[in-house]
Design an enzyme around this catalytic site. Structure first.
Site, short mmCIF file in Angstrom:
data_model
loop_
_atom_site.label_atom_id
_atom_site.label_comp_id
_atom_site.label_asym_id
_atom_site.label_seq_id
_atom_site.Cartn_x
_atom_site.Cartn_y
_atom_site.Cartn_z
N LYS A 95 0.86 -1.18 0.00
CA LYS A 95 0.00 0.00 0.00
C LYS A 95 0.89 1.23 0.00
CE LYS A 95 -2.91 0.11 3.39
NZ LYS A 95 -3.69 0.38 4.61
N CYS A 128 -0.22 15.12 -6.00
CA CYS A 128 -0.65 14.38 -7.18
C CYS A 128 -1.84 13.48 -6.87
CB CYS A 128 0.51 13.51 -7.69
SG CYS A 128 0.09 12.48 -9.10
N CYS A 153 -3.16 11.85 -9.83
CA CYS A 153 -3.25 11.03 -11.04
C CYS A 153 -2.28 9.85 -11.01
CB CYS A 153 -2.96 11.88 -12.29
SG CYS A 153 -1.22 12.30 -12.54
N CYS A 210 2.66 16.93 -7.15
CA CYS A 210 2.31 17.07 -8.56
C CYS A 210 3.47 17.67 -9.34
CB CYS A 210 1.08 17.99 -8.67
SG CYS A 210 0.63 18.44 -10.36
N HIS A 251 -0.26 15.21 -14.95
CA HIS A 251 -1.70 15.00 -15.18
C HIS A 251 -2.15 15.63 -16.50
CE1 HIS A 251 -1.42 18.82 -12.89
NE2 HIS A 251 -2.36 19.20 -13.74
FE1 FES Z 1 -0.57 13.92 -10.84
FE2 FES Z 1 -0.45 16.52 -11.24
S1 FES Z 1 -2.05 15.43 -10.37
S2 FES Z 1 1.03 15.07 -11.70
#
Ligand code: FES
Length: 108
Positions: free
Chosen positions: A55, A72, A74, A83, A87
Site C-alpha cells: 500500500k 498528485c 493522477c 504534482c 496530469h
Molecule cells: Fe498527478 Fe499533477 S495530479 S502530476
C-alpha cells in the site's frame, strides 16, 4: 501472409467447425491471461508508484509544506506525492480530467 490467407480461404464449413473448439480455447486462455496479469484489466489507478509496496502511504509534515503544496492525484508524477504536471499529459491522452490537490494557507 498471403499463404495463410489463401490456406484459410479454402477451408470448408466442416473444417471451420472442427477448428472452433481450438479457437474458443485460445480465446479463453487469452482472456484469462489478460485479466490475471494486465494491470489495466484489474482497473489499477497506480501504474508506476512504489509498485513493490502493498500500500502506498505518504506523510508530509505541515511545517514542510510552506504556504502552498500541490499533491498528485493522477499517480503519474515523477515527484510523487507532489504534482509535477504529468496530469496534463494523462488528461490529453485519456480524455480524463484529473488534477492535483492543492493545500495552502489562507490568503496564500
Ligand atoms: Fe498527478 Fe499533477 S495530479 S502530476
Amino acid at each position: 501472409m498471403a499463404g495463410i490467407i489463401d490456406f484459410y480461404s479454402h477451408l470448408t464449413g466442416k473444417e471451420w467447425a472442427a477448428l472452433l473448439p481450438f479457437g474458443l480455447v485460445c480465446g479463453g486462455v487469452a482472456v484469462t491471461l489478460y485479466t490475471k496479469f494486465c494491470p489495466l484489466a484489474k482497473h489499477c489507478v497506480n501504474m508506476c508508484q512504489k509498485k513493490d509496496c502493498d500500500k502506498v502511504v505518504d506523510s508530509v509534515d505541515m511545517e514542510d509544506i510552506g504556504d502552498k503544496a500541490c499533491f498528485c492525484r493522477c499517480w503519474k508524477s515523477k515527484k510523487f506525492p507532489y504534482c509535477d504536471g504529468s496530469h496534463n499529459k494523462h488528461n490529453a491522452t485519456t480524455g480524463d480530467n484529473v488534477g492535483p490537490l492543492i493545500v495552502k494557507k489562507k490568503n496564500a
